[in-house]
Design an enzyme around this catalytic site. Sequence first.
Site, short mmCIF file in Angstrom:
data_model
loop_
_atom_site.label_atom_id
_atom_site.label_comp_id
_atom_site.label_asym_id
_atom_site.label_seq_id
_atom_site.Cartn_x
_atom_site.Cartn_y
_atom_site.Cartn_z
NE ARG A 16 -4.23 -1.39 -0.05
CZ ARG A 16 -4.30 -2.38 -0.92
NH1 ARG A 16 -3.26 -2.61 -1.72
NH2 ARG A 16 -5.38 -3.13 -1.01
CG HIS A 70 -2.27 -0.51 -7.24
ND1 HIS A 70 -2.79 0.27 -6.25
CD2 HIS A 70 -2.38 -1.79 -6.80
CE1 HIS A 70 -3.20 -0.49 -5.25
NE2 HIS A 70 -2.97 -1.76 -5.57
CD GLU A 108 -2.11 3.54 -6.19
OE1 GLU A 108 -3.15 2.98 -6.60
OE2 GLU A 108 -1.23 2.93 -5.56
#
Length: 318
Positions: free
Chosen positions: A234, A282, A263
């Site tokens: 994370r 990601h 993000e």
Amino acid sequence: MKVVYSDLNHSSHAIEDEILAAAGLSAPLYNCLTEDEVIDQLGEAEIVLNQYAPFTARVFEALPNLKQIIRYGVGYNNVDLEAATKAGVQVCNVPDYGMNEVADHALALSLTLLRKIVPMNNSCQAGRWDYIEAVPIRRLRELTVGVIGLGRIGQVYARKMNAIDLKVLGYDKFYKPNAADGTDYIESADTDRIFKEADIVAVFCPLTDETRNMINADVMASMKDTAVIVNTSRGGIVNEADLAAALKAGQIAGAGIDTTGNEPLEDGSPLRGIETCLITPHMAWYSEDSANELKRKVAEEAVRFAQNQPVNWPVNKL
């Protein structure tokens, strides 16, 4: 029961639709990005298949019909768990999909950094041909990896790193390596020792108040200047401003980052433009196989709940 997709950026939800249809259910697709959109559009929803839409205390108060949320993925940072529990809403996730993909991605980042593949590719593409630019590189079997977080993914990564002869140190607040689980090749260590001794620090823990900014300027100052950091868990666990400063100063040798605090990565991110910082969007979870597995398991969890069966992956206790 009324089932809906609150939001979904996948190209298709045919797998979910087929599973829902077999149980006599169907789900319209919405594109809720804000609290207001969730409140305005999902008023009748009882079961929500959720990707990024926010579920806050205000949302739960406004949606009295809501009974279950299933998150597409492991994390559930966009769901206020305390508010959900207070509202009697069952929150579920899918913690056991894509474990090998995330571990493999972390492995790929680790080896790419240690073998200095990116700068050497850039050097060769620029017309140079000199391994001296990569000095120093160490033999893998002489190195130590420190794994912070020994859950499902952390254990898979540790096993893979052990298989290529690295010494493995591991820290987890809730798990101790043991022979019964076949993890006794992992040497238990506290984080101070890992930061001091590890050539790779790999993070596989959730983002909590305790882990936020866990890897910061003080931590990086204690690490070897040849060490690298890998984070596929994370954003927010690694302080990005401190990481950028440490990389530029040569305090550590590199970083592989798949998740960031914001993000997508912001234009002004301090991590941009640093050759020794590898950034991926990601995507560690992704393969065609894991994507299909995720879709299937989200839909199956919704069906179980709708049919009044026990759910597999409850996040909160009601």
